[in-house]
Design an enzyme around this catalytic site. Structure first.
Site, mmCIF file in Angstrom:
data_model
loop_
_atom_site.group_PDB
_atom_site.id
_atom_site.type_symbol
_atom_site.label_atom_id
_atom_site.label_comp_id
_atom_site.label_asym_id
_atom_site.label_seq_id
_atom_site.Cartn_x
_atom_site.Cartn_y
_atom_site.Cartn_z
ATOM 1 N N CYS A 135 32.061 76.990 3.152
ATOM 2 C CA CYS A 135 32.099 77.356 1.740
ATOM 3 C C CYS A 135 31.962 78.874 1.673
ATOM 4 C CB CYS A 135 30.931 76.676 1.030
ATOM 5 S SG CYS A 135 30.709 77.144 -0.690
ATOM 6 N N CYS A 145 38.804 79.914 -0.615
ATOM 7 C CA CYS A 145 37.830 78.902 -1.027
ATOM 8 C C CYS A 145 38.234 77.620 -0.327
ATOM 9 C CB CYS A 145 37.869 78.717 -2.542
ATOM 10 S SG CYS A 145 36.965 77.257 -3.130
HETATM 11 N N1 DGL Z 1 34.206 75.446 -1.455
HETATM 12 C C1 DGL Z 1 33.492 76.482 -2.141
HETATM 13 C C2 DGL Z 1 33.983 77.858 -1.629
HETATM 14 O O1 DGL Z 1 34.599 77.915 -0.606
HETATM 15 C C3 DGL Z 1 33.611 76.254 -3.599
HETATM 16 C C4 DGL Z 1 32.830 77.214 -4.407
HETATM 17 C C5 DGL Z 1 32.028 76.631 -5.520
HETATM 18 O O2 DGL Z 1 31.347 75.603 -5.370
HETATM 19 O O3 DGL Z 1 32.073 77.304 -6.561
HETATM 20 O O4 DGL Z 1 33.737 78.902 -2.195
#
Ligand code: DGL
Length: 258
Positions: A75, A185
């Site tokens: 993430c 993301c």
């Molecule tokens: N998968 C997360 C990332 O890579 C999502 C971000 C979130 O939860 O806002 O940033």
């Protein structure tokens, strides 16, 4: 060399990290993977950093209680918020995400690289530094994937609305002449087919950092001497702060990626 059959922990705010899980499973078939998708507090993007740090720390402690030998922060937001803190506090190696701007910069022909990431990631100092590092050679343009995380969490990647949301985000990158789109993301690879559709012309390459992350993990397993034994039968576990039902959804989505 010592061996270690304990699992690799994989953390995300929700389901997005499964795009990294998929590459780890492919590249390291003998490694058990324990995936923790928060799910309860997702998206992290709009929440204060202190609060998000608390959620991540709790998840990491749970992964460590279950013997995780290395933890992948799958993430970008979690990496940005917590990786320094976690490395200073816990002994296991942590692998974080960052937008794969470098390979895009090295391969662009138009000289314009587009980055899609959450609003929070794009507004961070961390992203500004990353962009500045490369902007002498190419133009780095960015756009927030507003609504992307919610679409993936709802499993609505193939809906007509998703197509519209994606087109809206991608358009400014196309208008600026980008021929590379970096997915900043981990939820976004699940919309890669919609991004490709929005881009249309075949000359634009979409770059997902997940395969590079899997290679980095492999390197560290050797570096620390903590690979699983040859022939080890890998197990795949799923945990969530949002309870059993969400954990079942994670397992179900992962099953479609095998
Ligand atoms: N998968 C997360 C990332 O890579 C999502 C971000 C979130 O939860 O806002 O940033």
């Amino acid at each position: 060399m010592s061996m270690n059959n304990s699992p690799i922990g994989v953390f995300d705010s929700g389901m997005g990290g499964l795009s990294v899980w998929r590459e780890l499973r492919r590249g390291l078939p003998e490694e058990s993977l324990l995936y923790y998708g928060d799910g309860l507090h997702c998206p992290y993007g709009e929440k204060p950093a202190r609060q998000v740090l608390g959620y991540i720390d709790a998840a990491v402690r749970e992964l460590l209680d279950r013997d995780a030998k290395l933890i992948v922060l799958a993430c970008n937001t979690a990496t940005m918020t917590a990786v320094k803190y976690l490395r200073s506090r816990y002994a296991v190696p942590f692998v974080g995400m960052e937008p794969a701007i470098k390979p895009a910069v090295e391969s662009t022909e138009s000289g314009v690289v587009g980055v899609l990431a959450t609003h929070t990631s794009l507004c961070s100092e961390w992203f500004a530094e990353l962009r500045d590092r490369y902007s002498a050679d190419v133009e780095v343009v960015s756009a927030a994937g507003d609504g992307f995380v919610e679409i993936v969490e709802a499993g609505e990647e193939d809906s007509p609305q998703a197509g519209e949301v994606v087109r809206r985000a991608v358009r400014p990158l196309m208008d600026a002449g980008a021929d590379r789109i970096v997915l900043g993301c981990t939820h976004y690879p699940f919309l890669a087919h919609r991004i490709a559709e929005a881009v249309g012309d075949g000359k634009v390459e979409i770059i997902d950092p997940a395969p590079a992350i899997a290679r980095r993990v492999e390197f560290l397993l050797d570096e620390y001497g903590i690979r699983a034994e040859r022939g080890h039968a890998a197990e795949y576990g799923f945990l969530s702060a949002a309870g059993e039902e969400y954990a079942r959804r994670l397992r179900g989505k992962a099953g479609t990626l095998l």
